[in-house]
Design a protein around this motif. Structure first.
Motif, mmCIF file in Angstrom:
data_model
loop_
_atom_site.group_PDB
_atom_site.id
_atom_site.type_symbol
_atom_site.label_atom_id
_atom_site.label_comp_id
_atom_site.label_asym_id
_atom_site.label_seq_id
_atom_site.Cartn_x
_atom_site.Cartn_y
_atom_site.Cartn_z
ATOM 1 N N TRP A 161 0.820 -1.210 0.000
ATOM 2 C CA TRP A 161 0.000 0.000 0.000
ATOM 3 C C TRP A 161 0.850 1.253 0.000
ATOM 4 C CZ3 TRP A 161 -3.935 -3.013 -0.617
ATOM 5 C CH2 TRP A 161 -3.985 -4.229 0.068
ATOM 6 N N ARG A 162 0.442 2.185 -0.852
ATOM 7 C CA ARG A 162 0.983 3.544 -0.800
ATOM 8 C C ARG A 162 -0.222 4.414 -0.473
ATOM 9 N NH1 ARG A 162 -0.509 8.593 -3.235
ATOM 10 N NH2 ARG A 162 1.320 9.913 -3.296
ATOM 11 N N PHE A 163 -0.237 4.992 0.733
ATOM 12 C CA PHE A 163 -1.389 5.769 1.168
ATOM 13 C C PHE A 163 -1.244 7.219 0.735
ATOM 14 C CE2 PHE A 163 -1.602 2.089 3.910
ATOM 15 C CZ PHE A 163 -2.970 1.827 3.953
ATOM 16 N N ASP A 164 -2.239 7.674 -0.001
ATOM 17 C CA ASP A 164 -2.249 9.042 -0.507
ATOM 18 C C ASP A 164 -2.648 10.022 0.599
ATOM 19 O OD1 ASP A 164 -2.288 10.922 -2.841
ATOM 20 O OD2 ASP A 164 -4.386 11.156 -2.235
ATOM 21 N N TYR A 165 -2.046 11.180 0.579
ATOM 22 C CA TYR A 165 -2.459 12.317 1.407
ATOM 23 C C TYR A 165 -2.741 11.938 2.862
ATOM 24 C CZ TYR A 165 -4.297 16.907 2.496
ATOM 25 O OH TYR A 165 -4.475 18.144 3.059
ATOM 26 N N GLY A 201 3.478 5.900 3.394
ATOM 27 C CA GLY A 201 2.559 7.035 3.370
ATOM 28 C C GLY A 201 3.150 8.245 2.677
ATOM 29 N N GLU A 202 2.265 8.976 1.997
ATOM 30 C CA GLU A 202 2.658 10.252 1.406
ATOM 31 C C GLU A 202 2.384 11.361 2.419
ATOM 32 O OE1 GLU A 202 1.407 13.284 -2.237
ATOM 33 O OE2 GLU A 202 -0.067 12.171 -1.095
ATOM 34 N N TYR A 203 3.346 11.544 3.347
ATOM 35 C CA TYR A 203 3.240 12.651 4.304
ATOM 36 C C TYR A 203 4.121 13.764 3.760
ATOM 37 C CZ TYR A 203 2.173 14.833 8.730
ATOM 38 O OH TYR A 203 1.684 15.689 9.686
ATOM 39 N N ASN A 232 8.309 12.515 -8.435
ATOM 40 C CA ASN A 232 7.116 11.663 -8.492
ATOM 41 C C ASN A 232 6.082 12.346 -9.374
ATOM 42 O OD1 ASN A 232 5.625 13.519 -6.895
ATOM 43 N ND2 ASN A 232 6.311 12.539 -4.998
ATOM 44 N N HIS A 233 4.875 11.799 -9.415
ATOM 45 C CA HIS A 233 3.844 12.324 -10.308
ATOM 46 C C HIS A 233 3.378 13.722 -9.909
ATOM 47 C CE1 HIS A 233 1.955 10.578 -6.848
ATOM 48 N NE2 HIS A 233 0.847 11.208 -7.121
ATOM 49 N N ASP A 234 3.653 14.142 -8.681
ATOM 50 C CA ASP A 234 3.202 15.446 -8.186
ATOM 51 C C ASP A 234 4.271 16.514 -8.295
ATOM 52 O OD1 ASP A 234 0.638 14.716 -7.283
ATOM 53 O OD2 ASP A 234 1.448 13.957 -5.391
ATOM 54 N N THR A 235 5.523 16.132 -8.176
ATOM 55 C CA THR A 235 6.574 17.135 -8.068
ATOM 56 C C THR A 235 7.835 16.672 -8.795
ATOM 57 O OG1 THR A 235 7.875 18.486 -6.550
ATOM 58 C CG2 THR A 235 7.278 16.279 -5.771
HETATM 59 ZN ZN ZN Z 1 -0.299 13.131 -4.102
#
Ligand code: ZN
Ligand code: ZN
Ligand code: ZN
Length: 458
Positions: free
Chosen positions: A236-240, A262-264, A323-326
């Motif tokens: 699992w990769r937990f978003d936000y 986690g994406e913290y 990553n896909h966001d930054t």
């Molecule tokens: Zn994100």
């Protein structure tokens, strides 16, 4: 009876119906979850963290339902290169249907099977194509990490909401027949007005509701168990995860096991470290990301001296360059990869960097170095504004010395190694020196301009 009670009643009736209708598959799920002890991997997979993770997507991958097939034909080569897991984008049906990257989740049980939100398939393909990709990944020893978006939902119908004093878009009637939701399942509700964060204007799921906990992880047919046992995800990769409390991730992990990250999104090392402990999960090392940005874009390698999650808690740190966001480390990006692939932490490689933007041979060489030489604790041997030299002290391998040179000329330095009277070579092939360490372990090494070398014993 008010509208709310009516909705709850409907939900339980439909739930009972769907359970009896799908008795067989629910039973199978139960059997599997009994046999599979929490936290163990499927047989035949590489130990997760022994290699490198591939982020197998970027923002706005081609639409049209082809992405799962695009990834499927690559997993064999990735595995041969030393990848041990792939991270897929959120795979179930979202509000924007065939256009969505998945971060606006609507039906957690529709992987491209039901005609809703404008299409049967998701942007990435059908359920059959997804399961086929996962089977192929497993056959090649790779774990498959699901992107789990449970802070917010999107695409619900409007309903009268007694907690809002008006209408909200909180009535969810997914065609899968699973996990109907309504006002009480979101904030504000009878429990409280909010959790640790909301995302945009999306309805913010309340994980304090037993009904939500049951559907997300506790039920035999919960989202977590369906993802694991029916679709075949391994982790699992937990978003936000700033949007809810870390106990949610811990409760999920306690119930279904598997690698978890986690994406913290925060550069504060203590906060990241606190989150990993509370969630009992890894975290993306945003501290490392921002220090690398200072180092490689800001042209000051001294920033690499600063604290990062991997220095504080290596076994919980997932390092990444983009990553896909930054994607801000544009200059000297390969130097940043040389950094994360020689240092502690579990490194991620971004699909576009690997497949399109950077030199694949150089990345494969760094992955090999990571998997074969980069073991043990880390000592920084030298750092100034344009040179950085560090040593991995080795445990199951001999260790290495990495020399990153961000200047425009060749550089060389005397450094103290762990090896006495040993012949070294540069495993990147950027230098053809084969220096011999003195009996006192000192040796002179070099690195080309805007490049790096990685030294170890012959
Ligand atoms: Zn994100
Ligand atoms: Zn809540
Ligand atoms: Zn939230």
């Amino acid at each position: 009876m008010n509208k709310l009670k009516l909705v709850v009643l409907c939900v339980s009736v439909i739930f009972a119906y769907s359970c009896s209708k799908e008795d067989v598959s629910v039973e199978q799920v139960k059997d599997k979850s009994v046999n599979q002890t929490v936290s163990t991997q499927r047989a035949g997979l590489k130990p997760i963290g022994s290699g490198v993770m591939m982020q197998a997507f970027y923002w706005d991958v081609p639409a049209g339902g082809t992405w799962w097939n695009t990834v499927k034909v690559k997993v064999q080569d990735w595995s041969a290169a030393g990848i041990d897991a792939i991270w897929l984008p959120p795979a179930s049906k979202a509000q924007n249907g065939p256009f969505s990257m998945g971060y606006d989740p609507f039906d957690y049980y529709d992987f491209g099977e039901y005609d809703q939100m404008g299409s049967v398939e998701t942007r990435f393909g059908s359920k059959t194509e997804l399961v086929s990709l996962i089977d192929t990944a497993h056959q090649n020893g790779l774990s498959v990490i699901a992107d789990i978006v449970i802070n917010h939902n999107s695409g619900g119908d409007s309903e009268a909401n007694p907690y809002a004093g008006g209408n909200t878009w909180t009535e969810f009637n997914p065609l899968s027949g699973n996990f109907y939701r309504s006002a009480t399942d979101f904030h504000a509700n009878n429990v409280h007005s909010n959790d640790s964060g909301a995302f945009g204007g999306f309805p913010d799921l309340c994980h304090h509701q037993t009904y939500v906990q049951d559907w997300l992880w506790n039920n035999p047919n919960s989202v977590a168990k369906y993802y694991r046992d029916v679709i075949g995800f391994d982790g699992w990769r937990f978003d936000y995860v700033k949007g809810f409390e870390p106990w949610v991730v811990k409760a999920w992990n306690d119930e279904v096991g598997g690698f978890s990250v986690g994406e913290y999104w925060d550069s504060n090392v203590s906060t990241l470290d606190w989150w990993t402990g509370s969630a009992d999960a890894s975290a993306f090392d945003f501290a490392c990301y921002y220090k690398m940005k200072d180092a490689f874009v800001g042209n000051n390698l001294n920033a690499l001296n600063d604290n990062m999650l991997w220095k504080q808690n290596a076994s919980r740190a997932m390092t990444f360059v983009t990553n896909h966001d930054t994607d801000e480390i544009i200059n000297n990006k390969i130097l940043a990869y040389a950094y994360i692939l020689t240092h502690e932490g579990y490194p991620t490689i971004f699909y576009k960097d690997y497949e399109e933007w950077l030199n694949k041979e150089r990345l494969n060489n760094l992955i090999w170095i990571h998997n074969n030489l980069a073991s043990g604790s880390t000592s920084i041997l030298h750092v100034d504004n344009d040179e950085y030299i560090a040593k991995r002290n080795g445990d199951n391998s001999s260790g290495l010395i990495v020399y990153i040179n961000n200047s425009d000329v060749w550089q060389e330095k005397w450094v103290e190694t762990n090896w006495s009277s040993a012949t070294l070579k540069d495993y990147t092939g950027h230098s053809n020196w084969q220096p011999v360490t003195q009996s006192g372990k000192w040796v002179k090494i070099q690195a080309p301009p805007k490049s790096y070398t990685v030294w170890s014993t012959l």
